[in-house]
Design a protein around this motif. Structure first.
Motif, PDB file in Angstrom:
ATOM      1  N   VAL A  26       1.223  -1.456  -0.064  1.00 12.62           N
ATOM      2  CA  VAL A  26       0.107  -0.032  -0.094  1.00 12.62           C
ATOM      3  C   VAL A  26       0.878   1.545   0.111  1.00 12.62           C
ATOM      4  O   VAL A  26       2.271   1.410   0.999  1.00 12.62           O
ATOM      5  CB  VAL A  26      -0.633   0.342   1.088  1.00 12.62           C
ATOM      6  CG1 VAL A  26      -1.860   1.260   0.681  1.00 12.62           C
ATOM      7  CG2 VAL A  26      -1.788  -1.367   1.082  1.00 12.62           C
ATOM      8  N   THR A  27       0.396   2.438  -1.100  1.00 16.44           N
ATOM      9  CA  THR A  27       1.246   3.824  -0.944  1.00 16.44           C
ATOM     10  C   THR A  27       0.401   4.518  -0.521  1.00 16.44           C
ATOM     11  O   THR A  27       1.490   5.581  -1.007  1.00 16.44           O
ATOM     12  CB  THR A  27       1.997   3.815  -2.487  1.00 16.44           C
ATOM     13  OG1 THR A  27       0.537   3.286  -3.292  1.00 16.44           O
ATOM     14  CG2 THR A  27       3.106   2.072  -2.711  1.00 16.44           C
ATOM     15  N   GLU A  28      -0.711   4.452  -0.589  1.00 20.56           N
ATOM     16  CA  GLU A  28      -1.869   5.787  -0.107  1.00 20.56           C
ATOM     17  C   GLU A  28      -3.152   4.949   0.455  1.00 20.56           C
ATOM     18  O   GLU A  28      -3.534   4.238  -0.109  1.00 20.56           O
ATOM     19  CB  GLU A  28      -1.934   6.677  -1.754  1.00 20.56           C
ATOM     20  CG  GLU A  28      -2.719   7.857  -1.214  1.00 20.56           C
ATOM     21  CD  GLU A  28      -2.880   8.100  -3.044  1.00 20.56           C
ATOM     22  OE1 GLU A  28      -3.884   9.287  -2.983  1.00 20.56           O
ATOM     23  OE2 GLU A  28      -1.913   8.487  -3.346  1.00 20.56           O
ATOM     24  N   ASN A  29      -3.519   6.374   1.713  1.00 17.15           N
ATOM     25  CA  ASN A  29      -4.567   5.407   2.185  1.00 17.15           C
ATOM     26  C   ASN A  29      -4.918   4.199   2.394  1.00 17.15           C
ATOM     27  O   ASN A  29      -5.920   3.635   2.191  1.00 17.15           O
ATOM     28  CB  ASN A  29      -5.978   5.963   1.469  1.00 17.15           C
ATOM     29  CG  ASN A  29      -6.077   7.706   0.581  1.00 17.15           C
ATOM     30  OD1 ASN A  29      -5.080   8.610   1.737  1.00 17.15           O
ATOM     31  ND2 ASN A  29      -6.461   8.183   0.221  1.00 17.15           N
ATOM     32  N   PRO A  30      -4.509   3.649   3.312  1.00 16.81           N
ATOM     33  CA  PRO A  30      -4.465   2.206   3.597  1.00 16.81           C
ATOM     34  C   PRO A  30      -6.212   2.180   4.365  1.00 16.81           C
ATOM     35  O   PRO A  30      -5.802   3.321   5.796  1.00 16.81           O
ATOM     36  CB  PRO A  30      -2.875   2.330   3.779  1.00 16.81           C
ATOM     37  CG  PRO A  30      -2.548   3.005   4.926  1.00 16.81           C
ATOM     38  CD  PRO A  30      -3.188   4.005   3.689  1.00 16.81           C
ATOM     39  N   VAL A  31      -6.295   1.712   4.514  1.00 17.14           N
ATOM     40  CA  VAL A  31      -7.287   1.077   5.285  1.00 17.14           C
ATOM     41  C   VAL A  31      -7.589  -0.426   5.649  1.00 17.14           C
ATOM     42  O   VAL A  31      -7.252  -2.104   4.933  1.00 17.14           O
ATOM     43  CB  VAL A  31      -8.223   1.370   4.213  1.00 17.14           C
ATOM     44  CG1 VAL A  31      -9.710   0.886   4.439  1.00 17.14           C
ATOM     45  CG2 VAL A  31      -9.250   2.635   3.758  1.00 17.14           C
ATOM     46  N   HIS A  32      -7.592  -0.211   6.914  1.00 20.71           N
ATOM     47  CA  HIS A  32      -7.596  -1.470   7.796  1.00 20.71           C
ATOM     48  C   HIS A  32      -8.923  -2.683   7.777  1.00 20.71           C
ATOM     49  O   HIS A  32     -10.197  -1.671   7.209  1.00 20.71           O
ATOM     50  CB  HIS A  32      -7.395  -1.115   9.260  1.00 20.71           C
ATOM     51  CG  HIS A  32      -6.978  -2.847   9.487  1.00 20.71           C
ATOM     52  ND1 HIS A  32      -7.959  -3.852  10.739  1.00 20.71           N
ATOM     53  CD2 HIS A  32      -5.751  -2.775  10.758  1.00 20.71           C
ATOM     54  CE1 HIS A  32      -7.415  -4.990  10.999  1.00 20.71           C
ATOM     55  NE2 HIS A  32      -5.892  -4.670  11.456  1.00 20.71           N
ATOM     56  N   ILE A  33      -8.642  -3.979   7.977  1.00 23.23           N
ATOM     57  CA  ILE A  33     -10.100  -4.572   7.852  1.00 23.23           C
ATOM     58  C   ILE A  33     -11.217  -3.662   8.704  1.00 23.23           C
ATOM     59  O   ILE A  33     -12.612  -4.215   8.185  1.00 23.23           O
ATOM     60  CB  ILE A  33     -10.341  -6.295   7.958  1.00 23.23           C
ATOM     61  CG1 ILE A  33     -11.742  -6.758   6.848  1.00 23.23           C
ATOM     62  CG2 ILE A  33      -9.364  -6.717   8.929  1.00 23.23           C
ATOM     63  CD1 ILE A  33     -11.786  -7.058   5.977  1.00 23.23           C
TER      64      ILE A  33
END
Length: 89
Positions: free
Chosen positions: A39-46
């Protein structure tokens, strides 16, 4: 120890298509490297994804519980997880 994942399982990134339910149409949220590996931008956790879906369904993610081996569990885990508001209308 080295963690291994089964064939075709990706531990870092995934793609999801969402439509309706107050989700902005035609957007891309987040990005990966050129290999689709990190991931390089705006990671979203489950847990944030689950909080977003529950919010759009009108369900309070903090109170929504299910039983697993005699314990009450939440889809968002034990740490606070907020919905991803940037993808909502």
């Amino acid at each position: 120890t080295k963690q291994t994942y089964g064939r075709d399982h990706h531990p870092r990134c995934f793609t999801m298509w969402m439509a309706g339910a107050g989700i902005k149409p035609g957007i891309v949220y987040g990005d990966t490297d050129e290999f689709g590996y990190n991931v390089t931008e705006n990671p979203v956790h489950i847990h944030e994804l689950n909080a977003t879906i529950l919010h759009q369904l009108g369900i309070d993610a903090e109170k929504f519980m299910y039983q697993n081996q005699g314990l009450d569990q939440r889809l968002i885990g034990v740490e606070p997880a907020k919905p991803v508001r940037e993808i909502m209308i």
